[in-house]
Scaffold this active site. Structure first.
Site, PDB file in Angstrom:
ATOM      1  N   ASP A 159       8.434  -9.542 -12.146  1.00 43.26           N
ATOM      2  CA  ASP A 159       8.307 -10.818 -12.847  1.00 43.26           C
ATOM      3  C   ASP A 159       9.403 -10.930 -13.892  1.00 43.26           C
ATOM      4  OD1 ASP A 159       5.821 -12.995 -13.115  1.00 43.26           O
ATOM      5  OD2 ASP A 159       7.062 -12.854 -14.921  1.00 43.26           O
ATOM      6  N   THR A 205       2.117 -18.899   3.755  1.00 48.02           N
ATOM      7  CA  THR A 205       0.656 -18.946   3.907  1.00 48.02           C
ATOM      8  C   THR A 205       0.205 -20.244   4.564  1.00 48.02           C
ATOM      9  OG1 THR A 205       0.596 -19.603   1.573  1.00 48.02           O
ATOM     10  CG2 THR A 205      -0.012 -17.326   2.101  1.00 48.02           C
ATOM     11  N   ASP A 255      -6.427 -23.887   3.591  1.00 47.35           N
ATOM     12  CA  ASP A 255      -7.056 -25.157   3.956  1.00 47.35           C
ATOM     13  C   ASP A 255      -8.011 -24.967   5.136  1.00 47.35           C
ATOM     14  OD1 ASP A 255      -5.155 -26.890   2.215  1.00 47.35           O
ATOM     15  OD2 ASP A 255      -3.831 -25.700   3.474  1.00 47.35           O
ATOM     16  N   THR A 256      -7.604 -24.141   6.083  1.00 45.95           N
ATOM     17  CA  THR A 256      -8.465 -23.837   7.225  1.00 45.95           C
ATOM     18  C   THR A 256      -9.723 -23.106   6.776  1.00 45.95           C
ATOM     19  OG1 THR A 256      -6.637 -23.801   8.820  1.00 45.95           O
ATOM     20  CG2 THR A 256      -8.595 -22.520   9.391  1.00 45.95           C
ATOM     21  N   ALA A 257      -9.574 -22.195   5.833  1.00 42.62           N
ATOM     22  CA  ALA A 257     -10.740 -21.484   5.292  1.00 42.62           C
ATOM     23  C   ALA A 257     -11.693 -22.464   4.616  1.00 42.62           C
ATOM     24  CB  ALA A 257     -10.288 -20.414   4.304  1.00 42.62           C
ATOM     25  N   HIS A 291       1.285 -28.035   4.160  1.00 41.50           N
ATOM     26  CA  HIS A 291       0.281 -27.641   3.169  1.00 41.50           C
ATOM     27  C   HIS A 291       0.423 -28.626   2.018  1.00 41.50           C
ATOM     28  CE1 HIS A 291      -2.310 -25.424   0.547  1.00 41.50           C
ATOM     29  NE2 HIS A 291      -1.340 -25.131  -0.299  1.00 41.50           N
TER      30      HIS A 291
END
EC number: 1.1.1.27
Length: 310
Positions: free
Chosen positions: A32, A140, A145-147, A172
């Site tokens: 980071d 990803t 969104d599918t979940a 997405h």
């Protein structure tokens, strides 16, 4: 397994914590721009690792990604007051370029998973910058969104999400959609299952598909309004993606994958080496129009960056 995570914010740390629960990771590096924060998060995670399989976790620099099996990208900055979307996107593309150069230099054999939004656009540029095989550069996509979709259908239908085969595809973002013509439960078309469901209406259909689709699309906004960010679910999803690949499960995920020249959320089989197969869905005429529109949204952003930033 060694995993390097760029970005030690809420999403990056949630991914790291979820990965610890898999007990598959031997080494984990947090990178980071705020090194002090990364060190604090790494130390906190290290202490929690005593509850799982022993894992060496530390805050590192670019050179520490060497020999990573997976590199997860959550880095990027947020929008400043008065800043345009294109200005923000341009800066985040530049950040992806710097990270891509690190990857090529120190760990070119890794599988790259991008989480930073707009995930489809940025994953495309990571692929371009690294010049690595597209099978090893993924985003990803619409996995989260599918979940969310399967959870909503599970609640309505009284069926485990694991037994529901329905996907969110496309960008997405706001142009994503659900190809309900391909949705099944136990081998039955979703519409046919509704006729057997105890929650069915007099018309034999218990689901308002448009409402469910809109709930999925607006889920992130709803969470952000209440807690300021989404991090736990995407952390779990990303960790599960990694474990699925590491175990060579060859499961289908709606990741952001290269389809006809751009990255977009689409059902794909992934295994130990990354993407193995992109599954071409048989879409209805209306669904095909939605997919092409969603594709055009991503394409437009890519072209804007190419023409105005580089």
């Amino acid at each position: 397994m060694k995993v390097s995570i760029y970005g030690a914010g809420r999403v990056g740390v949630s991914i790291a914590f979820s990965l610890l629960h898999t007990s598959l990771v031997d080494e984990m590096v947090l990178i980071d721009i705020d090194k002090k924060r990364a060190e604090g998060e790494a130390l906190d995670l290290l202490h929690s690792s005593s509850m799982f399989k022993s894992c060496n976790i530390w805050a590192g620099d670019s050179k520490d990604i060497e020999d990573s099996d997976f590199i997860v990208i959550t880095a990027g900055r947020s929008q400043r007051p008065g800043e345009t979307r294109l200005e923000l996107l341009g800066d985040n593309v530049r950040i992806m370029k710097e990270i891509s150069e690190d990857i090529v230099k120190y760990s070119p054999n890794s599988i790259i998973i991008n989480v930073t939004n707009p995930v489809d656009v940025l994953t495309y540029f990571i692929w371009q910058f690294t010049n690595l095989p597209s099978q090893r550069v993924i985003g990803t996509g619409t996995t989260l969104d599918t979940a969310r979709l399967r959870v909503l259908l599970s609640q309505q239908c009284g069926i485990s999400p694991a037994s529901i085969h329905a996907y969110v595809i496309g960008e997405h973002g706001d142009s994503e959609f659900v190809p309900f013509s391909n949705a099944t439960i136990g081998g039955l078309k979703l519409i046919d299952y509704c006729k057997l469901c105890e929650n069915n209406s007099e018309q034999g259909f218990c689901l308002n598909l448009k409402i469910i689709e809109e709930k999925v699309r607006k889920a992130a906004y709803e969470i952000i309004e209440r807690k300021g960010a989404t991090n736990l679910a995407i952390g779990a999803v990303t960790a599960r993606l990694i474990s699925s690949m590491w175990r060579n499960e060859k499961r289908v995920w709606t990741i952001s994958v290269l389809v006809d020249g751009i990255y977009i959320g689409y059902p794909s089989v992934i295994g130990k080496s990354g993407v193995e197969k992109v599954l071409r869905l048989n879409l209805s005429e209306d669904e095909e129009k939605k997919f092409q529109y969603s594709r055009s949204v991503i394409q437009k952003s890519i072209e804007e960056i190419k023409s105005k930033i580089f």
